[in-house]
Scaffold this motif. Structure first.
Motif, PDB file in Angstrom:
ATOM      1  N   THR A 220      48.613 -65.749   4.351  1.00 43.78           N
ATOM      2  CA  THR A 220      47.588 -65.448   5.350  1.00 43.78           C
ATOM      3  C   THR A 220      47.515 -63.952   5.557  1.00 43.78           C
ATOM      4  N   GLY A 221      46.289 -63.474   5.649  1.00 43.62           N
ATOM      5  CA  GLY A 221      46.041 -62.095   6.055  1.00 43.62           C
ATOM      6  C   GLY A 221      45.697 -62.107   7.531  1.00 43.62           C
ATOM      7  N   ARG A 222      44.997 -61.095   7.983  1.00 41.12           N
ATOM      8  CA  ARG A 222      44.624 -61.049   9.399  1.00 41.12           C
ATOM      9  C   ARG A 222      43.585 -62.112   9.735  1.00 41.12           C
ATOM     10  N   THR A 223      42.569 -62.251   8.844  1.00 44.63           N
ATOM     11  CA  THR A 223      41.504 -63.230   9.079  1.00 44.63           C
ATOM     12  C   THR A 223      41.336 -64.208   7.916  1.00 44.63           C
ATOM     13  N   SER A 224      42.092 -63.988   6.851  1.00 39.35           N
ATOM     14  CA  SER A 224      41.918 -64.800   5.642  1.00 39.35           C
ATOM     15  C   SER A 224      43.117 -65.689   5.359  1.00 39.35           C
ATOM     16  N   MET A 225      42.850 -66.725   4.596  1.00 37.68           N
ATOM     17  CA  MET A 225      43.884 -67.656   4.154  1.00 37.68           C
ATOM     18  C   MET A 225      43.726 -67.860   2.656  1.00 37.68           C
ATOM     19  N   HIS A 226      44.794 -67.620   1.915  1.00 34.77           N
ATOM     20  CA  HIS A 226      44.809 -67.843   0.480  1.00 34.77           C
ATOM     21  C   HIS A 226      45.357 -69.245   0.254  1.00 34.77           C
ATOM     22  N   LEU A 227      44.609 -70.039  -0.495  1.00 28.46           N
ATOM     23  CA  LEU A 227      44.978 -71.435  -0.707  1.00 28.46           C
ATOM     24  C   LEU A 227      45.192 -71.714  -2.186  1.00 28.46           C
ATOM     25  N   ALA A 228      46.265 -72.409  -2.479  1.00 23.42           N
ATOM     26  CA  ALA A 228      46.496 -72.914  -3.832  1.00 23.42           C
ATOM     27  C   ALA A 228      45.910 -74.316  -3.861  1.00 23.42           C
ATOM     28  N   ILE A 229      45.105 -74.600  -4.885  1.00 23.91           N
ATOM     29  CA  ILE A 229      44.440 -75.895  -4.975  1.00 23.91           C
ATOM     30  C   ILE A 229      44.771 -76.556  -6.301  1.00 23.91           C
ATOM     31  N   GLU A 230      45.130 -77.831  -6.224  1.00 23.24           N
ATOM     32  CA  GLU A 230      45.374 -78.649  -7.417  1.00 23.24           C
ATOM     33  C   GLU A 230      44.524 -79.903  -7.328  1.00 23.24           C
ATOM     34  N   VAL A 231      43.959 -80.274  -8.455  1.00 21.28           N
ATOM     35  CA  VAL A 231      43.214 -81.528  -8.550  1.00 21.28           C
ATOM     36  C   VAL A 231      43.956 -82.414  -9.542  1.00 21.28           C
ATOM     37  N   LYS A 232      44.274 -83.617  -9.105  1.00 27.49           N
ATOM     38  CA  LYS A 232      44.932 -84.590  -9.973  1.00 27.49           C
ATOM     39  C   LYS A 232      44.086 -85.855  -9.981  1.00 27.49           C
ATOM     40  N   ALA A 233      44.160 -86.595 -11.085  1.00 29.53           N
ATOM     41  CA  ALA A 233      43.373 -87.820 -11.194  1.00 29.53           C
ATOM     42  C   ALA A 233      44.104 -88.828 -12.058  1.00 29.53           C
ATOM     43  N   GLY A 234      43.719 -90.088 -11.885  1.00 28.58           N
ATOM     44  CA  GLY A 234      44.296 -91.151 -12.692  1.00 28.58           C
ATOM     45  C   GLY A 234      43.686 -92.495 -12.342  1.00 28.58           C
ATOM     46  N   ASP A 235      44.144 -93.498 -13.030  1.00 27.36           N
ATOM     47  CA  ASP A 235      43.682 -94.870 -12.819  1.00 27.36           C
ATOM     48  C   ASP A 235      44.157 -95.336 -11.443  1.00 27.36           C
ATOM     49  N   PRO A 236      43.242 -95.819 -10.594  1.00 26.91           N
ATOM     50  CA  PRO A 236      43.650 -96.259  -9.255  1.00 26.91           C
ATOM     51  C   PRO A 236      44.577 -97.477  -9.264  1.00 26.91           C
ATOM     52  N   LYS A 237      44.639 -98.183 -10.398  1.00 26.68           N
ATOM     53  CA  LYS A 237      45.516 -99.362 -10.478  1.00 26.68           C
ATOM     54  C   LYS A 237      46.970 -98.975 -10.713  1.00 26.68           C
ATOM     55  N   GLY A 238      47.209 -97.719 -11.015  1.00 28.63           N
ATOM     56  CA  GLY A 238      48.568 -97.234 -11.250  1.00 28.63           C
ATOM     57  C   GLY A 238      48.888 -96.083 -10.318  1.00 28.63           C
ATOM     58  N   SER A 239      50.119 -95.590 -10.397  1.00 27.82           N
ATOM     59  CA  SER A 239      50.534 -94.496  -9.522  1.00 27.82           C
ATOM     60  C   SER A 239      50.525 -93.140 -10.229  1.00 27.82           C
ATOM     61  N   GLU A 240      50.318 -93.143 -11.543  1.00 26.77           N
ATOM     62  CA  GLU A 240      50.364 -91.890 -12.297  1.00 26.77           C
ATOM     63  C   GLU A 240      49.090 -91.076 -12.101  1.00 26.77           C
ATOM     64  N   ARG A 241      49.267 -89.799 -11.766  1.00 29.09           N
ATOM     65  CA  ARG A 241      48.156 -88.855 -11.638  1.00 29.09           C
ATOM     66  C   ARG A 241      48.470 -87.654 -12.521  1.00 29.09           C
ATOM     67  N   HIS A 242      47.483 -87.174 -13.250  1.00 27.83           N
ATOM     68  CA  HIS A 242      47.695 -85.997 -14.090  1.00 27.83           C
ATOM     69  C   HIS A 242      46.894 -84.816 -13.533  1.00 27.83           C
ATOM     70  N   LEU A 243      47.452 -83.629 -13.691  1.00 22.80           N
ATOM     71  CA  LEU A 243      46.795 -82.420 -13.233  1.00 22.80           C
ATOM     72  C   LEU A 243      45.558 -82.175 -14.086  1.00 22.80           C
ATOM     73  N   THR A 244      44.407 -82.051 -13.435  1.00 27.50           N
ATOM     74  CA  THR A 244      43.160 -81.826 -14.161  1.00 27.50           C
ATOM     75  C   THR A 244      42.611 -80.421 -13.959  1.00 27.50           C
ATOM     76  N   THR A 245      42.853 -79.854 -12.783  1.00 30.81           N
ATOM     77  CA  THR A 245      42.254 -78.572 -12.435  1.00 30.81           C
ATOM     78  C   THR A 245      43.141 -77.871 -11.420  1.00 30.81           C
ATOM     79  N   ASN A 246      43.187 -76.528 -11.502  1.00 33.83           N
ATOM     80  CA  ASN A 246      43.835 -75.771 -10.430  1.00 33.83           C
ATOM     81  C   ASN A 246      43.136 -74.437 -10.265  1.00 33.83           C
ATOM     82  N   CYS A 247      43.312 -73.841  -9.080  1.00 30.71           N
ATOM     83  CA  CYS A 247      42.678 -72.558  -8.798  1.00 30.71           C
ATOM     84  C   CYS A 247      43.198 -71.987  -7.488  1.00 30.71           C
TER      85      CYS A 247
END
Length: 159
Positions: free
Chosen positions: A79-106
């Motif tokens: 965090t800065g004075r007025t800003s917030m730096h956020l790490a973002i990860e997107v994971k996805a997978g079959d909803p019938k299972g518990s496995e999620r794989h990393l698809t995107t980050n930024c």
């Protein structure tokens, strides 16, 4: 309550309307989800309305398919004075299972604003765990690299 929740995960199913011509979820849909998670995280941390100031370093690593469960995780890394730096990860997978794989980050930077749209202070985020300290150090290094990149872009001619 501001200054207490430094992360959030949004979960939903990828829908047919999110698909590109290649049959996979298009990058624009993923970027929208990233922005939504970034806003929710930043507003939750600051307790204020927030705007996106920067989104960068986006890496599309694997495709997301219609019907996948998608998890978009946003976490404060600095965090800065007025800003917030956020790490973002997107994971996805079959909803019938518990496995999620990393698809995107930024990285996304959000700025808290008051009712007039002017930047306003946010609570300081202090890292506690080793991972949080590492993420904060990474955010500081990326800030310096963005300054250098901005300088180079300003001297580069544009069309």
């Amino acid at each position: 309550m501001s200054g207490t929740e430094n992360g959030i995960t949004l979960r939903f199913l990828a829908e047919p309307a999110d698909v590109n011509f290649g049959g996979k979820v298009h990058g624009g849909a993923v970027m929208k989800w990233i922005d939504l998670a970034g806003y929710a995280c930043a507003a939750g941390w600051s307790g204020k309305y927030c705007i996106t100031a920067y989104a960068g370093g986006i890496r599309f690593l694997k495709p997301i398919y219609v019907g996948n469960i998608v998890e978009v995780r946003a976490k404060v890394s600095y965090t800065g004075r007025t800003s917030m730096h956020l790490a973002i990860e997107v994971k996805a997978g079959d909803p019938k299972g518990s496995e999620r794989h990393l698809t995107t980050n930024c990285i996304v930077i959000m700025v808290a604003v008051d009712d007039e749209g002017s930047p306003t202070p946010v609570p300081e985020w202090i890292p506690v765990t080793k991972e949080e300290v590492r993420n904060r150090e990474s955010a500081l290094k990326l800030m310096e690299l963005r300054k250098q990149l901005t300088h180079h872009m300003e001297t580069h001619s544009t069309i």
